[in-house]
Design a protein around this motif. Structure first.
Motif, PDB file in Angstrom:
ATOM      1  N   ALA A   1     -92.376 -11.588  72.096  1.00 24.99           N
ATOM      2  CA  ALA A   1     -91.002 -11.974  72.433  1.00 24.99           C
ATOM      3  C   ALA A   1     -90.199 -10.773  72.909  1.00 24.99           C
ATOM      4  CB  ALA A   1     -90.315 -12.622  71.227  1.00 24.99           C
ATOM      5  N   ALA A   2     -90.436  -9.605  72.312  1.00 23.93           N
ATOM      6  CA  ALA A   2     -89.733  -8.390  72.737  1.00 23.93           C
ATOM      7  C   ALA A   2     -90.116  -8.010  74.162  1.00 23.93           C
ATOM      8  CB  ALA A   2     -90.032  -7.243  71.772  1.00 23.93           C
ATOM      9  N   LEU A   3     -91.398  -8.139  74.498  1.00 27.81           N
ATOM     10  CA  LEU A   3     -91.839  -7.897  75.869  1.00 27.81           C
ATOM     11  C   LEU A   3     -91.164  -8.871  76.830  1.00 27.81           C
ATOM     12  CD1 LEU A   3     -95.684  -7.383  75.297  1.00 27.81           C
ATOM     13  CD2 LEU A   3     -94.056  -5.604  75.959  1.00 27.81           C
ATOM     14  N   LEU A   4     -91.182 -10.145  76.473  1.00 21.58           N
ATOM     15  CA  LEU A   4     -90.563 -11.176  77.313  1.00 21.58           C
ATOM     16  C   LEU A   4     -89.065 -10.912  77.478  1.00 21.58           C
ATOM     17  CD1 LEU A   4     -92.409 -14.236  75.754  1.00 21.58           C
ATOM     18  CD2 LEU A   4     -92.604 -13.549  78.158  1.00 21.58           C
ATOM     19  N   ALA A   5     -88.414 -10.480  76.398  1.00 25.75           N
ATOM     20  CA  ALA A   5     -86.965 -10.279  76.412  1.00 25.75           C
ATOM     21  C   ALA A   5     -86.554  -9.187  77.393  1.00 25.75           C
ATOM     22  CB  ALA A   5     -86.463  -9.947  75.009  1.00 25.75           C
ATOM     23  N   HIS A   6     -87.422  -8.199  77.587  1.00 27.81           N
ATOM     24  CA  HIS A   6     -87.110  -7.135  78.543  1.00 27.81           C
ATOM     25  C   HIS A   6     -87.067  -7.644  79.977  1.00 27.81           C
ATOM     26  CE1 HIS A   6     -86.757  -2.999  76.919  1.00 27.81           C
ATOM     27  NE2 HIS A   6     -87.198  -3.577  75.821  1.00 27.81           N
ATOM     28  N   ARG A   7     -87.722  -8.768  80.223  1.00 27.07           N
ATOM     29  CA  ARG A   7     -87.793  -9.299  81.589  1.00 27.07           C
ATOM     30  C   ARG A   7     -86.901 -10.523  81.784  1.00 27.07           C
ATOM     31  NH1 ARG A   7     -93.529  -9.050  84.337  1.00 27.07           N
ATOM     32  NH2 ARG A   7     -92.307  -7.886  85.841  1.00 27.07           N
ATOM     33  N   ALA A   8     -86.408 -11.128  80.705  1.00 27.51           N
ATOM     34  CA  ALA A   8     -85.704 -12.413  80.760  1.00 27.51           C
ATOM     35  C   ALA A   8     -84.218 -12.252  80.463  1.00 27.51           C
ATOM     36  CB  ALA A   8     -86.322 -13.371  79.749  1.00 27.51           C
ATOM     37  N   GLN A   9     -83.495 -13.339  80.660  1.00 31.46           N
ATOM     38  CA  GLN A   9     -82.099 -13.372  80.230  1.00 31.46           C
ATOM     39  C   GLN A   9     -82.005 -13.600  78.731  1.00 31.46           C
ATOM     40  OE1 GLN A   9     -79.413 -15.765  82.610  1.00 31.46           O
ATOM     41  NE2 GLN A   9     -78.216 -16.331  80.833  1.00 31.46           N
ATOM     42  N   LYS A  10     -82.794 -14.567  78.223  1.00 31.49           N
ATOM     43  CA  LYS A  10     -82.745 -14.912  76.794  1.00 31.49           C
ATOM     44  C   LYS A  10     -84.105 -15.461  76.375  1.00 31.49           C
ATOM     45  CE  LYS A  10     -80.965 -16.100  72.740  1.00 31.49           C
ATOM     46  NZ  LYS A  10     -80.018 -17.202  72.514  1.00 31.49           N
ATOM     47  N   VAL A  11     -84.525 -15.099  75.171  1.00 34.97           N
ATOM     48  CA  VAL A  11     -85.758 -15.629  74.589  1.00 34.97           C
ATOM     49  C   VAL A  11     -85.436 -16.273  73.252  1.00 34.97           C
ATOM     50  CG1 VAL A  11     -88.059 -15.066  73.685  1.00 34.97           C
ATOM     51  CG2 VAL A  11     -87.190 -13.855  75.703  1.00 34.97           C
TER      52      VAL A  11
ATOM     53  N   ILE B   1     -93.498 -19.970  71.468  1.00 37.18           N
ATOM     54  CA  ILE B   1     -93.920 -20.740  70.298  1.00 37.18           C
ATOM     55  C   ILE B   1     -94.907 -19.880  69.522  1.00 37.18           C
ATOM     56  CG2 ILE B   1     -95.045 -22.844  69.491  1.00 37.18           C
ATOM     57  CD1 ILE B   1     -94.098 -24.166  72.120  1.00 37.18           C
ATOM     58  N   GLY B   2     -94.520 -19.486  68.311  1.00 39.55           N
ATOM     59  CA  GLY B   2     -95.329 -18.594  67.494  1.00 39.55           C
ATOM     60  C   GLY B   2     -94.857 -17.159  67.621  1.00 39.55           C
ATOM     61  N   ALA B   3     -93.827 -16.796  66.859  1.00 38.52           N
ATOM     62  CA  ALA B   3     -93.227 -15.460  66.993  1.00 38.52           C
ATOM     63  C   ALA B   3     -94.146 -14.355  66.514  1.00 38.52           C
ATOM     64  CB  ALA B   3     -91.899 -15.398  66.225  1.00 38.52           C
TER      65      ALA B   3
ATOM     66  N   ASP C   1     -93.811 -20.092  60.030  1.00 30.90           N
ATOM     67  CA  ASP C   1     -93.966 -19.386  58.750  1.00 30.90           C
ATOM     68  C   ASP C   1     -92.696 -18.588  58.453  1.00 30.90           C
ATOM     69  OD1 ASP C   1     -94.747 -16.783  57.197  1.00 30.90           O
ATOM     70  OD2 ASP C   1     -96.397 -18.172  56.799  1.00 30.90           O
ATOM     71  N   ALA C   2     -92.049 -18.878  57.342  1.00 24.00           N
ATOM     72  CA  ALA C   2     -90.753 -18.261  57.035  1.00 24.00           C
ATOM     73  C   ALA C   2     -90.863 -16.744  56.881  1.00 24.00           C
ATOM     74  CB  ALA C   2     -90.173 -18.877  55.766  1.00 24.00           C
ATOM     75  N   GLU C   3     -91.929 -16.266  56.267  1.00 30.88           N
ATOM     76  CA  GLU C   3     -92.096 -14.820  56.072  1.00 30.88           C
ATOM     77  C   GLU C   3     -92.260 -14.103  57.410  1.00 30.88           C
ATOM     78  OE1 GLU C   3     -95.060 -11.605  53.818  1.00 30.88           O
ATOM     79  OE2 GLU C   3     -95.319 -13.757  53.467  1.00 30.88           O
ATOM     80  N   LEU C   4     -93.049 -14.700  58.306  1.00 29.33           N
ATOM     81  CA  LEU C   4     -93.233 -14.103  59.625  1.00 29.33           C
ATOM     82  C   LEU C   4     -91.947 -14.152  60.444  1.00 29.33           C
ATOM     83  CD1 LEU C   4     -96.744 -15.144  61.015  1.00 29.33           C
ATOM     84  CD2 LEU C   4     -95.888 -12.860  60.496  1.00 29.33           C
ATOM     85  N   ALA C   5     -91.209 -15.244  60.334  1.00 25.73           N
ATOM     86  CA  ALA C   5     -89.936 -15.347  61.050  1.00 25.73           C
ATOM     87  C   ALA C   5     -89.008 -14.209  60.646  1.00 25.73           C
ATOM     88  CB  ALA C   5     -89.288 -16.701  60.790  1.00 25.73           C
ATOM     89  N   GLU C   6     -88.964 -13.912  59.357  1.00 24.25           N
ATOM     90  CA  GLU C   6     -88.109 -12.833  58.868  1.00 24.25           C
ATOM     91  C   GLU C   6     -88.632 -11.470  59.318  1.00 24.25           C
ATOM     92  OE1 GLU C   6     -84.904 -11.260  57.768  1.00 24.25           O
ATOM     93  OE2 GLU C   6     -85.174 -13.438  57.550  1.00 24.25           O
ATOM     94  N   PHE C   7     -89.948 -11.314  59.348  1.00 24.19           N
ATOM     95  CA  PHE C   7     -90.572 -10.066  59.821  1.00 24.19           C
ATOM     96  C   PHE C   7     -90.214  -9.821  61.288  1.00 24.19           C
ATOM     97  CE2 PHE C   7     -94.697  -7.907  61.239  1.00 24.19           C
ATOM     98  CZ  PHE C   7     -94.328  -6.662  60.768  1.00 24.19           C
ATOM     99  N   ALA C   8     -90.342 -10.856  62.125  1.00 18.89           N
ATOM    100  CA  ALA C   8     -89.999 -10.728  63.544  1.00 18.89           C
ATOM    101  C   ALA C   8     -88.516 -10.411  63.719  1.00 18.89           C
ATOM    102  CB  ALA C   8     -90.364 -12.006  64.289  1.00 18.89           C
ATOM    103  N   ARG C   9     -87.684 -11.090  62.944  1.00 22.48           N
ATOM    104  CA  ARG C   9     -86.226 -10.883  63.031  1.00 22.48           C
ATOM    105  C   ARG C   9     -85.891  -9.424  62.699  1.00 22.48           C
ATOM    106  NH1 ARG C   9     -84.960 -15.106  59.929  1.00 22.48           N
ATOM    107  NH2 ARG C   9     -84.947 -16.574  61.664  1.00 22.48           N
TER     108      ARG C   9
END
Length: 217
Positions: free
Chosen positions: A92-102, A84-86, A108-116
């Motif tokens: 999320a990238a750190l978590l993704a290296h250890r998980a199946q799916k994140v 919660i809070g990208a 915030d739409a601008e931040l969502a696009e930045f993270a994407r």
């Protein structure tokens, strides 16, 4: 700037002294390049012991806080994670290296696009950014093995707890200024949760975070 030396200094001088001793976590900090997730204007500060500014008044957490929470959550390869809070997408990238799916939800739409965009640039294939309000959780993909709240919560909403699988863990920064508790909450069974306080810090509250009741009886 010698980037690899700066990264080494961050790990050895900021993160390891914060009781981050899991070698897999420390190695991951060299694999997921923090400087690739920092806004260009702050690239030279990617390894500083700071909450770096993000667009629209948001911030990246201190590197030591991110690493400690990653260690405490102990994510496994078969597990599905909600963040919660990208922000910039780094946690999320750190978590993704250890998980199946994140699934990481950003209000915030601008931040969502930045993270994407950061996921695309850095080849993060098993993390998805959703634009929305997850201050009470994100039921669409529930239940989750792990929930990581990358922002402050004055109180932990019951809806969020109920989105954990039995045996699942939730990381959250709970309370208010000046000092909050970083907590790991483990769901023991349908109704019982175990709360472990890991350290004290201060993190700005999530937008629309649930507030404690002001009524007293």
């Amino acid at each position: 700037m010698n980037i690899e030396q700066a990264r080494f200094n961050m790990i050895e001088q900021q993160i390891r002294p914060w009781e981050v001793l899991d070698q897999d976590v420390l190695n991951l900090l060299s694999i997921v390049k923090r400087e690739h997730f920092v806004p260009a204007a702050y690239a030279d500060l990617a390894f500083a012991d700071l909450q770096l500014p993000l667009p629209n008044g948001q911030h990246m957490l201190h590197p030591r806080v991110e690493a400690r929470m990653l260690q405490e959550l102990a994510v496994k390869k078969h597990e599905n994670v909600l963040e919660i809070g990208a922000g910039s997408g780094y946690m999320a990238a750190l978590l993704a290296h250890r998980a199946q799916k994140v699934v990481t939800v950003e209000i915030d739409a601008e931040l969502a696009e930045f993270a994407r965009a950061n996921f695309v640039k850095n080849g993060v294939l098993n993390a998805e950014v959703v634009h929305g309000d997850a201050s009470r959780g994100w039921a669409a993909n529930a239940p989750y093995d792990v929930i990581c709240v990358s922002g402050g919560l004055p109180v932990v909403p019951q809806e969020l707890l109920e989105q954990l699988k039995v045996g699942g863990r939730l990381a959250a920064f709970v309370g208010g200024a000046p000092v909050m508790e970083a907590q790991i909450i483990t769901r023991m069974d349908d109704k019982q949760y175990r709360v472990a306080s890991v350290f004290e810090t201060y993190v700005e509250a999530l937008e629309n975070a649930v507030q404690p009741s002001r009524f007293k009886f």
